[in-house]
Write a protein that holds these residues in place. Sequence first.
Motif, PDB file in Angstrom:
ATOM      1  N   LEU A  40      41.093  81.678  25.317  1.00 14.92           N
ATOM      2  CA  LEU A  40      41.460  81.093  26.041  1.00 14.92           C
ATOM      3  C   LEU A  40      41.560  80.059  27.445  1.00 14.92           C
ATOM      4  CD1 LEU A  40      45.449  80.268  23.777  1.00 14.92           C
ATOM      5  CD2 LEU A  40      43.494  79.070  23.117  1.00 14.92           C
ATOM      6  N   ALA A  41      41.574  81.329  27.839  1.00 12.39           N
ATOM      7  CA  ALA A  41      41.381  81.113  29.225  1.00 12.39           C
ATOM      8  C   ALA A  41      40.016  80.677  29.980  1.00 12.39           C
ATOM      9  CB  ALA A  41      41.778  82.840  30.278  1.00 12.39           C
ATOM     10  N   ILE A  42      39.165  81.336  28.721  1.00 13.64           N
ATOM     11  CA  ILE A  42      37.674  81.096  29.463  1.00 13.64           C
ATOM     12  C   ILE A  42      37.111  80.054  28.666  1.00 13.64           C
ATOM     13  CG2 ILE A  42      35.632  81.360  28.747  1.00 13.64           C
ATOM     14  CD1 ILE A  42      36.169  84.818  28.209  1.00 13.64           C
ATOM     15  N   ARG A  43      37.621  79.542  27.481  1.00 16.37           N
ATOM     16  CA  ARG A  43      37.488  78.380  27.145  1.00 16.37           C
ATOM     17  C   ARG A  43      37.946  76.865  27.744  1.00 16.37           C
ATOM     18  NH1 ARG A  43      36.790  78.505  21.010  1.00 16.37           N
ATOM     19  NH2 ARG A  43      35.927  80.101  20.401  1.00 16.37           N
ATOM     20  N   PHE A  44      39.097  77.641  28.580  1.00 20.13           N
ATOM     21  CA  PHE A  44      39.669  75.853  29.026  1.00 20.13           C
ATOM     22  C   PHE A  44      39.159  76.126  30.688  1.00 20.13           C
ATOM     23  CE2 PHE A  44      43.321  76.541  25.948  1.00 20.13           C
ATOM     24  CZ  PHE A  44      42.866  74.729  24.927  1.00 20.13           C
ATOM     25  N   GLN A  45      38.287  77.141  31.318  1.00 17.88           N
ATOM     26  CA  GLN A  45      38.766  77.275  32.080  1.00 17.88           C
ATOM     27  C   GLN A  45      40.144  77.528  33.060  1.00 17.88           C
ATOM     28  OE1 GLN A  45      34.881  75.230  33.262  1.00 17.88           O
ATOM     29  NE2 GLN A  45      34.157  75.816  31.167  1.00 17.88           N
ATOM     30  N   VAL A  46      41.039  78.232  32.919  1.00 20.60           N
ATOM     31  CA  VAL A  46      42.095  78.406  33.352  1.00 20.60           C
ATOM     32  C   VAL A  46      41.880  79.774  34.008  1.00 20.60           C
ATOM     33  CG1 VAL A  46      42.683  76.318  33.304  1.00 20.60           C
ATOM     34  CG2 VAL A  46      43.613  77.951  31.731  1.00 20.60           C
ATOM     35  N   GLY A  47      42.963  79.983  34.544  1.00 24.07           N
ATOM     36  CA  GLY A  47      43.192  81.468  34.960  1.00 24.07           C
ATOM     37  C   GLY A  47      44.526  82.247  33.740  1.00 24.07           C
TER      38      GLY A  47
END
Length: 236
Positions: A40-47
Amino acid sequence: MLIRPVSRATLPQEIVKALTDLIMKRVWKPGDLIPSEKELAIRFQVGRSTIREAVKSLVVLGVLEARAGEGSFVREPTSELLSGAFRWGLLLSEGNLDHFVDVRVLIEVECARRAAANRTDDLVARLRTSIDDMRAEPMDHNAFMEADTRFHLAIAHAASNPIFENMGSTIQSIVRIWYPKTYYIPETKGRTVSEHQAIADAIADGACDAAGDAMRAHLLAAGHRLRTLVPAVQRS
């Protein structure tokens, strides 16, 4: 393809909105395992910490179920005291902000009054420790939020009513999504600490009316701070 970067990636609220939107669109159905924190962090581009906070809030709200060693699963809708639809609506709609503040006042002012009536040395110590922690972590938003949450939950517990405590816990799970955005207002943390101190002092004195008044003043002030950052909405 349905998971895209969010516009305000620093706010777990935006991730919560995105995740619940996927659930409400039946992309993920009750019983489904949602993607891992890393994915999810990769998909949303968040930490990953942002994903973790959002998922944690959805677990508290009863939208997701965390299973040790397995991951997070979408829960079946239930008919609990505060229904999923009610809680999601409060969480996701700016239009419900004023209503949420009203609910906080109704519940938490009474909890403060009862906490003052039921005051113990342990309660006073817990409240003062929470305030000390808030003063000690002026630049750490997460630590400040944790201490803030402990303060309010201690008061809800001291009301000696399990329904008040349950509702207080639900309120705090929503607070954790909405209110951190006010930390970017320079005076927010100092004023929050001062407002908490007034509540704690009144409870320590066993002054029920003063404790309720101090809690009301704090909640209205906190609501005003948040309202200045939320887009203007049409109120029903």
